[in-house]
Scaffold this active site. Structure first.
Site, PDB file in Angstrom:
ATOM      1  N   GLU A 118       0.383  -1.297   0.070  1.00 42.16           N
ATOM      2  CA  GLU A 118      -0.586   0.712   0.335  1.00 42.16           C
ATOM      3  C   GLU A 118       1.091   1.474  -0.148  1.00 42.16           C
ATOM      4  O   GLU A 118       0.724   2.537  -1.198  1.00 42.16           O
ATOM      5  CB  GLU A 118      -1.057   0.114   1.187  1.00 42.16           C
ATOM      6  CG  GLU A 118      -2.098  -0.448   1.341  1.00 42.16           C
ATOM      7  CD  GLU A 118      -2.671  -0.195  -0.386  1.00 42.16           C
ATOM      8  OE1 GLU A 118      -3.473   0.752  -0.389  1.00 42.16           O
ATOM      9  OE2 GLU A 118      -2.839  -0.780  -1.127  1.00 42.16           O
ATOM     10  N   ASP A 119       1.538   1.475   1.018  1.00 43.57           N
ATOM     11  CA  ASP A 119       2.017   2.631   1.091  1.00 43.57           C
ATOM     12  C   ASP A 119       4.116   2.552   1.008  1.00 43.57           C
ATOM     13  O   ASP A 119       4.651   4.073   0.809  1.00 43.57           O
ATOM     14  CB  ASP A 119       2.224   3.195   2.955  1.00 43.57           C
ATOM     15  CG  ASP A 119       0.963   2.741   3.215  1.00 43.57           C
ATOM     16  OD1 ASP A 119       0.117   3.138   2.861  1.00 43.57           O
ATOM     17  OD2 ASP A 119       1.005   2.373   4.883  1.00 43.57           O
TER      18      ASP A 119
END
Ligand code: MN
Length: 730
Positions: free
Chosen positions: A98-99
């Site tokens: 995700e990040d």
């Protein structure tokens, strides 16, 4: 140990990840890992921790703490459930895609296929906008999440992720708190229950309830506290009584517990049953845990002897487990002549499964250290099959989880975010009719994930479908019947076509036939006299006009009729035998076929295609009694041959296996299929006599050859007395 600098990028790790970089695990985490995992597993987990640590370096949570604390806490919950090391690694890294600057290939290279798939699955679920908007959305969304997950461990990580987020929800802005809490109550709670994790479900719901209705929750809590003084005494007294009676009847290894209900379930009862708080709380709950099923029934008999049962309240979930695998005996009694009590009686194993659900099946036990995940999955499956054996409505649990993980449905969003479940293979036309008949009737185009897409595109789970409509110049296209798989769309299109005037239908049918023939380089004028008659005969119509009307009304499929015309020219002389139709990629002339449920043909069988007015093209086994009377008598039953099958479609097939009824034969049978990587759809068991048992098993195979191979393997088992394919023969 080398400490890397703060600026270290995951790419450094990906290319040169040697053991000297590994970071020490936080102490309490380390302790939990070592409580059931060995050194090798510890190292893998340390590697995942290190990777996650540097990937999230510099990121902070809402409360100001380092981001890595979140995945560590999530992994900790899964450690408490004693999950396998791959799940723990995936939990530690569940947010890195995700990040951070990391992709799935990196994870596969460093941690293997399973870990990468789980992390990827969790990230994909995170990207969905999964707030239920309407009541029945929630159920579809749960199914959608399971369908997208494929591996049940994805759901386990996702649920624990949500649990930790709910435990720390006070740091979010209020609007997000409400949104997350609603999602939790409508989606994650039921999902946890669906895979049987009652404890986590209760905690999720209580956290969400306290967040949405802090005042109601605290009022309920204090009311429970107030009443608990007197309660405690009564509960203690009844508990002692129960235990004394059981022990004096030589049920020795027994534990009796007072049961606390979670506050959200009390709140729900007050709301749904319109009962006052006092009445709901005045029922005392107890749980009796024993060592064997035998002791469960004996305990039941004993307590019914001492306390008088309240009529009609006895339930035997041991003989017939609930659909999520829950097993127990439930009974209600009047204790000490005054207090209504509810008693649940279980073995300790049943209780563990009731609390942890699927996680209990996945638990990593040191004593089978060498057992790989595949084998554990097999065990889980055979556990389910054994469970089904006891259940009269055969296969609910296995069915619901297994088909949800490997779904025959696709789940789609409307632009407003409503969710729809459709049959696999559905197109935007199916979608439009599913939403509303009017929408289907006025469709002129569509967008999939905001881009223009053709109307015959096969839709995939998670896509957003927007239907473009027009009220003007609208003409219904009979060829749409080729593109739809849902009966709703099919019958709506047919109904609409029937509304057209016969003359219009004939005109439309003529255009269709001519354009189909044109594709094969023919014109209608080439067909005259005897040839035409022969062709019409072989199709089963009396005149060309009738055929064109049928086509226009959607009663027949243009491409298939055209095929008859082509072969009609070739067989001008003599030969009566109709030319077989070709099944390529489960389509005949680009029309998707169905495989008849009565005989379940597989790729490679001798088959017959039936052009059914309502259901489209249905393929039967040639020996199926549904079709044998019609072959070479009715033109709607055509011989068919198999072409290539590019999609790795799995064909369902039924087999009958008879065995010597030795203990555990079903799980051995299960592992024969598992070793051959063959899915079991359902199992029906029948005891033939004391010595033999019979199983009707539905499995999924790629083709006839694979079926033959696995049947040989089944026959080779020493317990097998016979193994036969089931075709719906006379
Ligand atoms: Mn997370």
């Amino acid at each position: 140990m080398v400490i890397l600098s703060d600026q270290v990028l995951p790419s450094t790790l990906i290319n040169n990840f040697s053991k000297e970089y590994y970071l020490k695990l936080p102490p309490s985490f380390y302790k939990e890992v070592r409580s059931y995992l060995g050194y090798k597993e510890l190292k893998k987990i340390q590697k995942a921790y290190t990777f996650a640590f540097y990937s999230h370096d510099g990121q902070l949570r809402q409360d100001g703490s380092k981001y890595i604390t979140h995945p560590v806490q999530v992994a900790q919950i899964l450690l408490e459930l004693r999950m396998d090391p791959d799940t723990i690694c995936a939990a530690l890294m569940h947010d890195v895609l995700e990040d951070c600057d990391v992709n799935k290939q990196n994870l596969t290279k460093l941690f293997g296929h399973d870990v990468a798939e789980i992390v990827d699955g969790v990230s994909k679920l995170g990207k969905l906008d999964i707030t239920p908007k309407k009541e029945n959305d929630a159920n579809n969304l749960q199914k959608m999440m399971l369908a997208m997950s494929k591996d049940v461990r994805v759901i386990l990580v996702k649920i624990c992720d949500r649990l930790h987020n709910m435990r720390t929800i006070e740091h979010l802005p209020r609007s997000k708190q409400i949104k997350k809490s609603k999602e939790t109550i409508e989606l994650y709670g039921p999902l946890a229950l669906r895979i049987g994790m009652q404890d986590i479900r209760a905690e999720l719901e209580d956290l969400a309830f306290k967040c949405i209705h802090p005042l109601r929750a605290s009022m309920l809590e204090s009311a429970i506290k107030k009443s608990s003084g007197g309660r405690k005494k009564i509960v203690g007294k009844i508990r002692k009584e129960l235990k004394r009676h059981l022990k004096s009847n030589s049920i020795d290894e027994v534990a009796v517990k007072g049961r606390e209900k979670n506050i959200y379930s009390i709140y729900r009862k007050i709301k749904s049953k319109h009962k006052p708080f006092s009445e709901i709380l005045d029922v005392y709950g107890f749980r009796i845990l024993v060592d064997s099923i035998d002791d469960c029934y004996r305990s039941l008999g004993i307590i019914h002897n001492y306390f008088s049962p309240i009529e009609n309240r006895f339930k035997d979930y041991i003989a017939i487990p609930k659909s999520n695998g829950y097993q127990a005996l439930h009974t209600s009694l009047l204790a000490l002549n005054a207090f209504p009590i509810e008693v649940q009686i279980q073995t300790r194993d049943m209780s563990e499964i009731a609390s942890f659900g699927i996680a209990a099946h996945w638990q990593y036990k040191t004593k089978d250290k060498d057992v790989n995940s595949e084998l554990r999955a097999t065990r889980w499956l055979s556990g389910l099959i054994d469970l089904q054996k006891k259940s009269s409505d055969s296969s609910e649990f296995a069915q619901s989880i297994k088909t949800d993980l490997d779904s025959n449905e696709v789940f789609l969003f409307s632009p407003k975010g409503d969710v729809y479940a459709l049959r696999k293979g559905s197109t935007p036309i199916d979608f439009a009719y599913e939403v509303h008949t009017d929408l289907g009737d006025s469709i002129i185009g569509c967008k999939v994930n905001r881009y223009d897409a053709p109307l015959n595109i096969e839709l995939e789970t998670g896509q957003t479908v927007e239907i473009i409509t027009s009220k003007q110049n609208y003409e219904l296209d009979p060829s749409w019947l080729n593109y739809v798989v849902t009966s709703k769309a099919r019958s709506a299109i047919r109904a609409n076509l029937r509304k057209q005037k016969i003359s219009d239908a004939r005109k439309a049918g003529k255009v269709m036939l001519e354009s189909e023939l044109k594709r094969g380089g023919k014109t209608l004028n080439e067909y005259r006299g005897g040839t035409l008659k022969k062709i019409l005969n072989s199709i089963g119509v009396t005149s060309l006009n009738k055929l064109m009307t049928d086509l226009g009304l959607g009663k027949r499929t243009g491409s298939i009729v055209a095929e008859r015309f082509y072969s009609g020219l070739q067989i001008r002389e003599g030969i009566e035998e109709p030319k077989p139709v070709l099944i390529v990629d489960n389509k005949i002339e680009s029309v998707r076929v169905r495989f008849a449920k009565c005989c379940l043909p597989v790729h490679g069988d001798e088959v017959v295609a039936h052009s059914d007015t309502e259901r489209g093209m249905v393929v039967h086994h040639r020996r199926c009694k549904q079709v044998t009377p019609f072959i070479s008598k009715d033109a709607r039953y055509m011989p068919a041959i198999w072409g290539e099958n590019k999609s790795d479609h799995a064909y369902k097939v039924r087999i009958d296996v008879n065995t010597k009824d030795t203990l555990g034969v079903l799980s051995e049978l299960g592992s024969v299929f598992a070793r051959a990587a063959i899915n079991i759809g359902s199992v029906n068991t029948k005891t033939i006599d004391k010595k033999f048992a019979g199983f009707e098993i539905e499995i999924e195979v790629q083709d006839k050859q694979e079926l033959r191979k696995v049947m040989q393997k089944v026959r080779a088992q020493k317990f097998t007395t016979s193994c036969k394919r089931k075709i719906n023969e006379k």
